[in-house]
Design a protein around this motif. Sequence first.
Motif, PDB file in Angstrom:
ATOM      1  N   ILE A 288       0.915  -1.352  -0.012  1.00 38.40           N
ATOM      2  CA  ILE A 288      -0.073   0.035  -0.135  1.00 38.40           C
ATOM      3  C   ILE A 288       0.765   1.428  -0.057  1.00 38.40           C
TER       4      ILE A 288
ATOM      5  N   ARG B 263       0.290   3.801  -2.859  1.00 36.48           N
ATOM      6  CA  ARG B 263      -0.534   4.810  -2.559  1.00 36.48           C
ATOM      7  C   ARG B 263      -0.116   5.626  -1.605  1.00 36.48           C
TER       8      ARG B 263
ATOM      9  N   ALA C 103      -2.472   5.949   3.173  1.00 36.50           N
ATOM     10  CA  ALA C 103      -3.449   5.034   2.631  1.00 36.50           C
ATOM     11  C   ALA C 103      -3.600   3.644   3.324  1.00 36.50           C
ATOM     12  N   ALA C 104      -2.439   3.573   4.272  1.00 33.90           N
ATOM     13  CA  ALA C 104      -2.082   2.459   5.046  1.00 33.90           C
ATOM     14  C   ALA C 104      -2.808   2.298   6.270  1.00 33.90           C
ATOM     15  N   THR C 105      -4.334   2.381   6.254  1.00 33.17           N
ATOM     16  CA  THR C 105      -5.027   2.202   7.509  1.00 33.17           C
ATOM     17  C   THR C 105      -5.283   0.915   7.812  1.00 33.17           C
TER      18      THR C 105
ATOM     19  N   ARG D  55      -7.861  -1.031   8.144  1.00 33.54           N
ATOM     20  CA  ARG D  55      -8.941  -1.438   7.330  1.00 33.54           C
ATOM     21  C   ARG D  55      -8.318  -1.764   6.053  1.00 33.54           C
ATOM     22  N   GLU D  56      -7.684  -0.962   5.247  1.00 32.51           N
ATOM     23  CA  GLU D  56      -7.011  -0.879   4.033  1.00 32.51           C
ATOM     24  C   GLU D  56      -5.927  -2.181   3.999  1.00 32.51           C
ATOM     25  N   VAL D  57      -5.341  -2.152   5.264  1.00 31.80           N
ATOM     26  CA  VAL D  57      -4.191  -3.104   5.165  1.00 31.80           C
ATOM     27  C   VAL D  57      -4.834  -4.590   5.583  1.00 31.80           C
TER      28      VAL D  57
ATOM     29  N   ALA E 184      -7.645  -5.614   4.334  1.00 24.87           N
ATOM     30  CA  ALA E 184      -8.147  -5.902   2.997  1.00 24.87           C
ATOM     31  C   ALA E 184      -6.911  -6.426   2.183  1.00 24.87           C
ATOM     32  N   GLU E 185      -6.061  -5.769   2.074  1.00 27.02           N
ATOM     33  CA  GLU E 185      -4.717  -6.089   1.378  1.00 27.02           C
ATOM     34  C   GLU E 185      -3.987  -7.425   1.611  1.00 27.02           C
TER      35      GLU E 185
ATOM     36  N   LYS F  93      -2.369   1.722  14.893  1.00 29.53           N
ATOM     37  CA  LYS F  93      -1.942   2.035  13.314  1.00 29.53           C
ATOM     38  C   LYS F  93      -0.344   2.229  13.532  1.00 29.53           C
TER      39      LYS F  93
END
Length: 208
Positions: A21, A25, A29-31, A33-35, A37-38, A53
Motif C-alpha cells: 500500500i 498509494r 493510505a495504509a489504514t 482497514r485497508e491493510v 483487505a490487502e 496503526k
Amino acid sequence: MPKRVDHELRRRQIAEAVWRIAASRGLPAATLREVAAEAAVSMRLVQYYFTTKERMLIYAFEYGAEAAGERMRARFTALGRAPGPVDVVRICLLELLPTDDDSLLLARVHAAYYAAALTDPALAGADARNPQHQLESVLATQLRAGQAAGDVPGGVDPAFEAGGLAALAAGLSSSILVGARSPDDAVALIDYHVRRLFPTPPRSRRGR
C-alpha cells in the motif's frame, strides 16, 4: 488438535501488505482497514497483532530494514569468499539502489515512510532506527580498514568520504524512483567512486 499459528509469519504478512500500500498509494493510505483487505485477513486480526496503526507502521518499517539486511547478507554470501573492505563498501551502497523488483519495492516503501516522517514524530523516531542511518559508520570503518591494508590512499578522510558516499547513494535511489536516472547509470556512478577510493586492487588479489 488446534492448528498452530505462526504469529511472526502473520505479522510479516500484515507488514508486507503495508509495504504494498505504501509503495503504490503512500503511507497515509495504509489504514488498519485497508491493510486488512490487502493482507486478506480480518481487521480484528490486524488489531490483535497491532493495537494501533502506529505500532503496525513501525513494525512494518523495521521489518523492511531486516529484509534489506537479508538481501545484503545474500550479496556477501554470493561472493564465495570473505568480503574485503572494497566489497563491503560497494555492496552496502548498491543495496540502497532500486535495481530489481524487491529493492524497488523497499526503496518506494522507505520513500513513503520518509515523506510521512516529515510530519509524524512517531515515524521520525522509527526512521532514526533505520540501519541505513548506520551506513556512514560502516563505510568509514571499511575505509579505515582499506587504509590500513594500503588499498585506500592515506590522504582520504574516512568520515567525510563515508558521508559523501551515503548521500550519493540516497540521491541516486531517489533519482531512480522518479525516473531521472537509470539503475545502470547509478551503479556506474557508485563504481566510479568506489574505484576512486580503492585505486589499487586488494593485496590478496594482486598479481592474479
